[in-house]
Write a protein that holds these residues in place. Structure first.
Motif, PDB file in Angstrom:
ATOM      1  N   ARG A  23      57.493  25.576  76.027  1.00 13.41           N
ATOM      2  CA  ARG A  23      57.067  24.423  76.260  1.00 13.41           C
ATOM      3  C   ARG A  23      56.391  23.358  74.790  1.00 13.41           C
ATOM      4  NH1 ARG A  23      57.265  25.775  81.419  1.00 13.41           N
ATOM      5  NH2 ARG A  23      54.930  25.742  81.350  1.00 13.41           N
ATOM      6  N   SER A  27      57.207  20.257  73.476  1.00 10.81           N
ATOM      7  CA  SER A  27      56.596  18.525  72.904  1.00 10.81           C
ATOM      8  C   SER A  27      56.412  18.562  71.181  1.00 10.81           C
ATOM      9  CB  SER A  27      55.905  19.263  73.707  1.00 10.81           C
ATOM     10  OG  SER A  27      54.539  18.204  73.615  1.00 10.81           O
ATOM     11  N   ARG A  31      57.442  15.549  69.666  1.00 13.06           N
ATOM     12  CA  ARG A  31      56.751  14.354  69.107  1.00 13.06           C
ATOM     13  C   ARG A  31      56.372  14.510  67.778  1.00 13.06           C
ATOM     14  NH1 ARG A  31      50.824  16.471  71.387  1.00 13.06           N
ATOM     15  NH2 ARG A  31      51.275  16.620  73.649  1.00 13.06           N
TER      16      ARG A  31
END
Length: 353
Positions: A23, A27, A31
């Motif tokens: 995860r 992420s 980003r």
């Protein structure tokens, strides 16, 4: 038994850590991707703003003299007008961002003000190239048209939004090359097959086309707030005496999403026409002086240049005529209408003066 439980617990902890790591990696990718998109949009915004800046005016007579000197050509009657037309058309292709009307990718795809400005300039280029072909370069109606001008005019009338096979830019550059070939023959005293006739009747014909363009722009700009007009379509009759105006009125209004397009098209036409009139003032100086029309030409140029004043608002406002907000279209319509009125007076001087 206890050792088995410990191994099971350790396996679950490892799976949780692996899942958390996945995860976290996802992420970070999201980003990074979001940052790249944001940076691209910011750069596209800045580039789009820069590309949307309208080109500044250039000194017509000085540019023509410099161009003739660089090409080692003689300045003759008509040289300034044709060289100005070349430069106006070249500006469409060589300004920051190049020609944007046929762009298929951002930021050019997102811009609409500059393509409208380009179309306004192109309209005047087309009209003047047609006047060159059928009036300025011919001594009378039965004269043979110039071969290079016959090639240049249809090039400029090519679809302004074609991006390939061929692209609009390539067609317009070919038109500019044809103009340059005509100009080379015009400035060569050894060649007699290229002419430019600076006569009042030739000039009057082109001014009539320019005045029609200005009148149409004035109506479209004024319709930004909606106008009640009589229907000017003639009823069908057996002869002129039985035809008349249809008395039914209607409200005519430029669509809200097209107001800024009409505004920038008007600025483009005013920019191009002001340069062409300055060139006409040079090549037709004797004709204008004889008809006492020089001041009239300068007054038209003044109105057209005033229509190109810096716009400080970030968007084209469309307030009512006497409302709180400004109406930029009505201000532009005022300058265009005054230029059109001056064009009518100028044509009368050329015809009767």
């Amino acid at each position: 038994m206890l050792d088995w439980k410990n191994r099971a617990t350790n396996s679950l902890d490892g799976a949780d850590k692996a899942s958390g790591g996945g995860r976290s990696g996802g992420s970070l990718i999201a980003r990074a991707l979001g940052g790249l998109i944001g940076a691209y949009l910011l750069i596209a915004l800045v580039v789009g703003w820069y590309w949307s800046q309208e080109p500044s005016a250039f000194q017509v007579q000085q540019h023509a003299q410099n161009a003739a000197q660089q090409a080692q050509r003689q300045m003759v009657t008509g040289y300034t007008s044709v060289e100005t037309l070349k430069q106006v058309a070249s500006t469409l292709l060589d300004k920051p961002g190049g020609y944007l009307s046929n762009d298929l990718a951002p930021p050019g795809l997102w811009l609409d003000n500059m393509p409208s400005w380009e179309y306004g300039v192109l309209v005047q280029v087309r009209d003047f190239s047609r006047a060159l072909r059928k009036d300025f370069a011919r001594s009378q109606s039965q004269s043979t048209e110039d071969p290079d001008l016959a090639k240049a005019e249809p090039r400029f009338h090519f679809d302004n939004k074609s991006w390939a096979l061929p692209a609009s830019e390539s067609e317009y550059r070919e038109g500019i090359k044809s103009l340059d070939r005509y100009l080379a023959r015009l400035a060569d005293p050894a060649q007699r097959n290229a002419q430019f006739y600076a006569r009042a009747d030739n000039l009057n014909n082109w001014l009539g086309d320019a005045g029609t363009r200005l009148g149409s722009l004035s109506q479209r700009l004024s319709a930004s707030v909606g106008q009640v007009r009589l229907n000017e379509k003639l009823q069908v009759g057996n002869d002129a005496e039985e035809s008349g105006l249809i008395g039914e009125g209607g409200v005519y209004e430029t669509p809200w999403l097209q107001i800024d397009n009409v505004f920038y098209e008007a600025r483009g036409q005013a920019w191009a026409l002001a340069h062409l009139l300055r060139a006409i003032e040079v090549d037709f100086a004797d004709v204008l002086a004889k008809k006492n029309a020089t001041v009239s030409v300068r007054q038209i140029i003044r109105e057209l240049e005033a229509a190109q004043a810096t716009l400080w608002s970030p968007m084209i406002l469309n307030g009512s005529g006497y409302g709180v907000l400004a109406n930029h279209s009505l201000v532009m319509a005022n300058y265009i209408s005054r230029a059109n009125a001056g064009m009518i007076d100028l044509r009368q001087l050329l015809s009767q003066g």
